[in-house]
Structure formats: structure tokens, C-alpha cells
Design a protein around this motif. Structure first.
Motif, mmCIF file in Angstrom:
data_model
loop_
_atom_site.group_PDB
_atom_site.id
_atom_site.type_symbol
_atom_site.label_atom_id
_atom_site.label_comp_id
_atom_site.label_asym_id
_atom_site.label_seq_id
_atom_site.Cartn_x
_atom_site.Cartn_y
_atom_site.Cartn_z
ATOM 1 N N CYS A 182 38.524 33.636 43.926
ATOM 2 C CA CYS A 182 37.240 33.749 43.246
ATOM 3 C C CYS A 182 36.872 32.411 42.600
ATOM 4 C CB CYS A 182 37.308 34.847 42.187
ATOM 5 S SG CYS A 182 35.820 34.968 41.188
ATOM 6 N N CYS A 203 36.815 33.403 38.293
ATOM 7 C CA CYS A 203 38.059 33.613 37.540
ATOM 8 C C CYS A 203 39.285 32.983 38.207
ATOM 9 C CB CYS A 203 38.295 35.106 37.337
ATOM 10 S SG CYS A 203 38.510 36.018 38.874
ATOM 11 N N CYS A 239 34.417 37.475 42.857
ATOM 12 C CA CYS A 239 34.896 38.854 42.815
ATOM 13 C C CYS A 239 33.800 39.703 42.151
ATOM 14 C CB CYS A 239 36.203 38.934 42.032
ATOM 15 S SG CYS A 239 36.029 38.723 40.254
ATOM 16 N N CYS A 282 33.136 38.942 38.334
ATOM 17 C CA CYS A 282 32.461 37.656 38.112
ATOM 18 C C CYS A 282 31.017 37.698 38.619
ATOM 19 C CB CYS A 282 33.236 36.521 38.769
ATOM 20 S SG CYS A 282 34.787 36.158 37.912
HETATM 21 ZN ZN LIG Z 1 36.379 36.524 39.627
#
Ligand SMILES: [Zn+2]
Ligand SMILES: [Zn+2]
Length: 233
Positions: A147, A150, A172, A175
Motif C-alpha cells: 500500500c 500505510c 488498501c 487508506c
Molecule cells: Zn494502506
């Protein structure tokens, strides 16, 4: 920094060593991110030439195949103003996936990104379905897709959203929600749109993923006809 690293590697290892090509590739991505598309194109073209030679002369290691797929995908986006070159790189990427990508998540993912970029959402979904890695019989992850928010490895449970404009930005589910509410700021992705991989469909299908060679082959045949794969730049 990369320029100096490149000069050093070329001198020590030669122009077609995989570490040198990786540095050329990184420099291309750096210029690409800075919006210096001509400089990026020069680097990408150089890396592509190098990988083409490496793939022709040796039994290429998986890392070289993956890097080649990455450079094809990224360079295609940098040269999008020249549709012909961009399309030809897409064709080469499809050929590579057809010949060598069936058992490697990262190579198939690169095709998923490419399909997102070309707005072929249906094929993007199929590509990501073939990139799924199964662990203990369960749909697990994409074999090393991180991702951009994150920095966690993206699993099937987390959701997957792919930027339509960037060379390599994926989020993701959590996020993506933060990004939608401006709680997550991605400088490069201001006003970019994302493709949402249908994770429920991925998890529901049984005959997909790495290892489904018959399913992948049939799909690769269809897509390579569609994009004239096999033609050379
Ligand atoms: Zn993420
Ligand atoms: Zn973006």
C-alpha cells in the motif's frame, strides 16, 4: 544520487548487469515522478534495450523478468503522448506475461496496472484475479504488493485500489477511505482517480490465482489477440 550510483555501477559491473539496469530504471522513475518525461523516456528506453539483450542471451533470472515488466509498465505511462510507442510497450508486456508470467504474481500485477491505465477495467480485474496468491487454500495476497499509504503488504481482505494515472500507486481499503476524506494526502495523486479491484469477486472465484495455468493461458490468448502482442517496437 542515482546519477552517481549509475556511473559507478556501469564502471564496475557493465551496462547490462541487472544492478546497473535497475539503477537506470530507478533513475527513469525518479525523472518520471518529477515530471521530466523526456529524461525519463531516455532512461526507460535504455533500460528496455538492456533487458531485451539480457533476455535474449541468458537464461534470465526471475528478478530480471520482473524488472523488465516494471520498466515496460512504467515507460508505457511516461510515453503516453506517443500512443504508438506506448501501445507497442503494452504488447511487449503482454507477450512477457504470456511467456513467463503465469507463475509469478508480480509480473501479472504489472499487467493489471497496465490494463487499469488503458481503462480496460474488465481485463484489469481478470489480471488481478490471476495475480492472487493462495496460502493454505485461501485467497491471501498479491505476492508482494504494498500500500502506498500505510506501506503494509496488501491482502485480499484489505481491498485494493489502483491509481489510474500513477506509475505505481496502490492503496488498501482503509487508506483509500482516508484518501477520499482527505485524511490521507498523496501529493502525486491530487485529483487522480482509482480503479477498485472487486475483492468479493476475487474471493468468490475458485478457478483463479497463481497456478491456474489453464485459465490463465486461455485468458492470455484472448488478450494478446486483442493487443497484437508479439509485435516489436
Ligand atoms: Zn494502506
Ligand atoms: Zn496517482
Amino acid at each position: 544520487m542515482y546519477e552517481r550510483a549509475l556511473a559507478g555501477r556501469e564502471k564496475a559491473l557493465g551496462a547490462e548487469h541487472s544492478a546497473t539496469l535497475m539503477t537506470v530504471n530507478n533513475l527513469g522513475t525518479l525523472y518520471h515522478d518529477q515530471g521530466k518525461l523526456e529524461e525519463a523516456e531516455t532512461m526507460y528506453a535504455r533500460a528496455l534495450g538492456g533487458y531485451t539483450n539480457v533476455l535474449r542471451t541468458e537464461k534470465p533470472p526471475l528478478t530480471a523478468l520482473r524488472s523488465f515488466a516494471t520498466v515496460l509498465g512504467r515507460s508505457m505511462k511516461a510515453t503516453n503522448t506517443n500512443r504508438q510507442i506506448s501501445f507497442s510497450r503494452l504488447s511487449r508486456l503482454i507477450s512477457l506475461v504470456k511467456e513467463r508470467g503465469k507463475e509469478d504474481s508480480l509480473i501479472i500485477q504489472e499487467l493489471g496496472r497496465a490494463m487499469v491505465f488503458w481503462n480496460n477495467d474488465e481485463s484489469a480485474q481478470v489480471a488481478y484475479s490471476h495475480a492472487v496468491r493462495y496460502i493454505k487454500g485461501q485467497c491471501a495476497d498479491f505476492g508482494g504488493l504494498y500500500c502506498s499509504g500505510c506501506r503494509q503488504p496488501i491482502t485480499v481482505k484489505m481491498g485494493l485500489h489502483v491509481c489510474r494515472q500513477c506509475a505505481d500507486t496502490e492503496l488498501c481499503g482503509r487508506c483509500m477511505a482516508d484518501y477520499a476524506h482527505d485524511a490521507l494526502v498523496l501529493v502525486r495523486c491530487a485529483r487522480h482517480t482509482f480503479f477498485d479491484v472487486d475483492m468479493a469477486a476475487l474471493a468468490a472465484s475458485e478457478s483463479m490465482g497463481i497456478g491456474d495455468r489453464a485459465g490463465a493461458s486461455a485468458w492470455m490468448d484472448t488478450i494478446s489477440d486483442e493487443y497484437n502482442a508479439g509485435e516489436r517496437e
